[in-house]
Design an enzyme around this catalytic site. Structure first.
Site, mmCIF file in Angstrom:
data_model
loop_
_atom_site.group_PDB
_atom_site.id
_atom_site.type_symbol
_atom_site.label_atom_id
_atom_site.label_comp_id
_atom_site.label_asym_id
_atom_site.label_seq_id
_atom_site.Cartn_x
_atom_site.Cartn_y
_atom_site.Cartn_z
ATOM 1 N N ASP A 96 74.539 50.280 42.007
ATOM 2 C CA ASP A 96 74.431 50.038 43.439
ATOM 3 C C ASP A 96 75.575 50.795 44.125
ATOM 4 O O ASP A 96 76.578 51.127 43.485
ATOM 5 C CB ASP A 96 74.548 48.525 43.682
ATOM 6 C CG ASP A 96 74.621 48.183 45.151
ATOM 7 O OD1 ASP A 96 73.784 48.679 45.917
ATOM 8 O OD2 ASP A 96 75.529 47.412 45.538
ATOM 9 N N ASP B 188 76.722 50.409 48.156
ATOM 10 C CA ASP B 188 77.497 49.603 49.111
ATOM 11 C C ASP B 188 77.981 48.299 48.469
ATOM 12 O O ASP B 188 77.177 47.508 47.979
ATOM 13 C CB ASP B 188 76.654 49.275 50.343
ATOM 14 C CG ASP B 188 76.287 50.520 51.138
ATOM 15 O OD1 ASP B 188 76.522 51.635 50.636
ATOM 16 O OD2 ASP B 188 75.758 50.380 52.248
ATOM 17 N N ASP C 86 76.166 44.145 43.324
ATOM 18 C CA ASP C 86 76.875 43.008 43.934
ATOM 19 C C ASP C 86 75.971 42.105 44.762
ATOM 20 O O ASP C 86 76.430 41.084 45.272
ATOM 21 C CB ASP C 86 78.011 43.514 44.837
ATOM 22 C CG ASP C 86 77.474 44.107 46.127
ATOM 23 O OD1 ASP C 86 76.514 44.900 46.049
ATOM 24 O OD2 ASP C 86 77.986 43.767 47.206
HETATM 25 MG MG LIG Z 1 75.500 46.199 47.412
#
Ligand SMILES: [Mg+2]
Length: 264
Positions: free
Chosen positions: A14, A16, A209
């Site tokens: 991932d 961001d 996340d």
């Molecule tokens: Mg993310």
């Protein structure tokens, strides 16, 4: 714990809040591991809610030109195999936004999508520069939106999307609407199949996340869950085995922590 490699390693990440800092979008704290992965010629696959238009310049900045990537939360993916470009997902953004506008008119649901916003608004929401906000708006298959209505209406909204063959997934900042046959897990499964058909099988390590990363983190051989910013924590169905690591730090620091946990 150091992972066992039965095949060459592929890292799927991932962006961001993972490889990139949630607020500043910087990756300084990941540079050392990025260098090591590049030196070992480990494929690094971005798997992000970002658009292809945002991902390609980032890949170039990190020396990853022509690397495979998954964009728009898995509504789009692309890889170059044997000199041939393979793509996943249909570029139906115009029709998707028309459907959402109609649904809003019919139902009175209150939400604001990227298609309803100016580049300046997207820059304000995200902290991106105006130029990068414009790249974020070059969407092909998934819409990002801010929900401005009640939880009861949200449940009804989700149901209406389901009836139309669409799904909702939650990222670090936005809700994302995309076809049911899309998603980070399905896009990664597609990509691994493409590689396998070309004779390349990998041991995969994934990092993410947000709840939108869960399908990808379920699929990879080894998973790093980075401390995130979403309201909803990442919950994995897979056994909390030695193959899942929860990083204590957010962003690129947690990203590096996760790689150090599994790799020498
Ligand atoms: Mg993310």
């Amino acid at each position: 714990m150091v992972m066992t490699l039965s095949h060459p390693l592929m890292v799927v990440t991932d962006l961001d809040g993972s490889l990139l800092d949630h607020h500043t979008y910087r990756w300084d704290n990941a540079l050392s591991w990025l260098d090591r992965l590049r030196a070992r010629e480990v494929p690094l696959v971005f798997c992000s809610s970002k658009t292809a238009a945002e991902i390609r310049p980032l890949q170039a900045e990190m020396g990853l030109e022509d690397a495979p990537f998954i964009a728009e939360n898995g509504a789009r993916a692309s890889c170059l195999l044997d000199g041939e470009r393979r793509e996943f997902g249909q570029p139906n953004y115009g029709a998707l936004c028309a459907f959402l506008r109609q649904l809003r008119a019919d139902s009175g649901f209150r939400f604001t999508g990227f298609a309803d916003a100016t580049a300046q608004q997207v820059a304000d929401w995200t902290g991106l520069s105006l130029a990068n906000a414009r790249l974020a708006m070059q969407r092909e298959a998934a819409e990002s939106l801010i929900w401005r209505d009640s939880e009861a209406h949200f449940a009804a909204f989700r149901q209406r999307l389901q009836q139309a063959g669409l799904q909702l997934t939650e990222g670090g900042r936005f809700w994302h609407v995309m076809p049911q046959e899309a998603g980070k897990g399905l896009a990664l499964a597609w990509m691994l199949r493409e590689f396998a058909m070309a004779g390349q099988t990998f041991t995969t390590l994934g990092l993410g996340d947000g709840p939108n990363d869960a399908p990808m983190l379920e699929l990879v051989d080894y998973a790093v869950v980075i401390k995130g910013h979403s309201k909803t924590p990442v919950t994995l169905m897979r056994d909390a085995s030695s193959r899942v690591y929860y990083a204590t730090a957010p962003g690129p620091t947690g990203w590096s922590e996760g790689l150090s946990h599994f790799l020498l």
